[in-house]
Design a protein around this motif. Sequence first.
Motif, PDB file in Angstrom:
ATOM      1  N   ALA A   6       0.963  -0.773  -0.386  1.00 47.35           N
ATOM      2  CA  ALA A   6       0.395   0.133  -0.338  1.00 47.35           C
ATOM      3  C   ALA A   6       0.730   1.290   0.112  1.00 47.35           C
ATOM      4  N   GLN A   7       2.078   1.449   0.501  1.00 48.65           N
ATOM      5  CA  GLN A   7       2.802   2.384   0.387  1.00 48.65           C
ATOM      6  C   GLN A   7       3.415   2.285  -0.887  1.00 48.65           C
ATOM      7  N   GLU A   8       3.787   1.759  -1.406  1.00 45.89           N
ATOM      8  CA  GLU A   8       4.429   1.661  -2.610  1.00 45.89           C
ATOM      9  C   GLU A   8       3.717   2.218  -3.458  1.00 45.89           C
ATOM     10  N   GLN A   9       2.179   1.377  -3.707  1.00 49.01           N
ATOM     11  CA  GLN A   9       1.365   2.065  -4.909  1.00 49.01           C
ATOM     12  C   GLN A   9       0.404   3.381  -4.831  1.00 49.01           C
ATOM     13  N   ARG A  10       0.518   3.080  -3.323  1.00 47.85           N
ATOM     14  CA  ARG A  10      -0.592   4.373  -3.174  1.00 47.85           C
ATOM     15  C   ARG A  10       0.474   5.991  -2.843  1.00 47.85           C
ATOM     16  N   GLY A  11       1.464   5.689  -2.219  1.00 48.91           N
ATOM     17  CA  GLY A  11       2.786   6.459  -2.396  1.00 48.91           C
ATOM     18  C   GLY A  11       3.176   7.543  -3.881  1.00 48.91           C
ATOM     19  N   ALA A  12       3.395   6.139  -4.787  1.00 46.03           N
ATOM     20  CA  ALA A  12       3.282   6.609  -5.632  1.00 46.03           C
ATOM     21  C   ALA A  12       1.928   7.347  -7.131  1.00 46.03           C
ATOM     22  N   THR A  13       1.402   7.405  -6.586  1.00 45.56           N
ATOM     23  CA  THR A  13      -0.441   8.151  -6.809  1.00 45.56           C
ATOM     24  C   THR A  13      -0.419   9.180  -6.683  1.00 45.56           C
ATOM     25  N   CYS A  14       0.500   9.418  -5.207  1.00 50.53           N
ATOM     26  CA  CYS A  14       0.495  10.867  -4.389  1.00 50.53           C
ATOM     27  C   CYS A  14       1.523  12.009  -4.579  1.00 50.53           C
TER      28      CYS A  14
END
Length: 256
Positions: free
Chosen positions: A157-165
């Motif tokens: 979640a950190q990796e994928q949502r962080g990329a979105t942010c």
Amino acid sequence: MCTLSFVPQRIGYTVGMNRDELRLRPRALFPRIHERDQVLAAYPSEPEGGTWIAVNSSGVLLALLNWNLHSPGNAASKQRSRGEVIPELIFQRSLESADAVMDRRRLGGVLPFRLVGVDPQTQSVREWRWDGGTVEMLRFPWMRRHWFSSSLSDSVAQEQRGATCRVASVTGNAEDSDWLAELHRSHRPTAGAYSLCVHRPDAATVSYTEVVYGKHYISMHYIDGSPCESAGFHHVLEMPRSFGAVRDPRSAAATV
């Protein structure tokens, strides 16, 4: 299972939080204002009274995310809800005093969590991490930050949502009043378990809460349901930045 965003503004701050839960979980109650020891606090709640995000009339904000350690040696057996934590702390007038209460509080029987605190008076951002046995406290600078939690994997979640942010911070303007809500509606790259707005067969984003700490008032805006399915807020509360009569608490129907 949640996504939390903190955005400092020229005056105050804005915080947005998606709450992700199992589809079978009972629907939460709309935010309302509570008072204790001449401190006001606004928060949505579970039917039993617990909450995952709250802000008080001093501007202190607390938000709780599950911490999915997947480590049986560290995990506690659940005897009490994590939702009890914030109501016990939110009537403190500063993060310093909340930290003192946290030090004294017995957390045995509460499953692991991360508790994020924001204090505009000292421009402090803190995170308490309870692993089922000990509490660790971290400090962060007064700058934009995001936290992510998923029962499947916090790290993914950190990796994928962080990329979105990160993409949103480049392509949009965080000072725009609509930027944060639009970010939390995101399905990038596709609607699923790790998009900010979660869509899983067994779980989904069930609400979005946005807190704005402004020059004179603190407001809490609430979407009941998936934020991608609403163009506006279902409920809005305002309270003054210091204790007193609550002026103009408003409930506004959204355009859905």
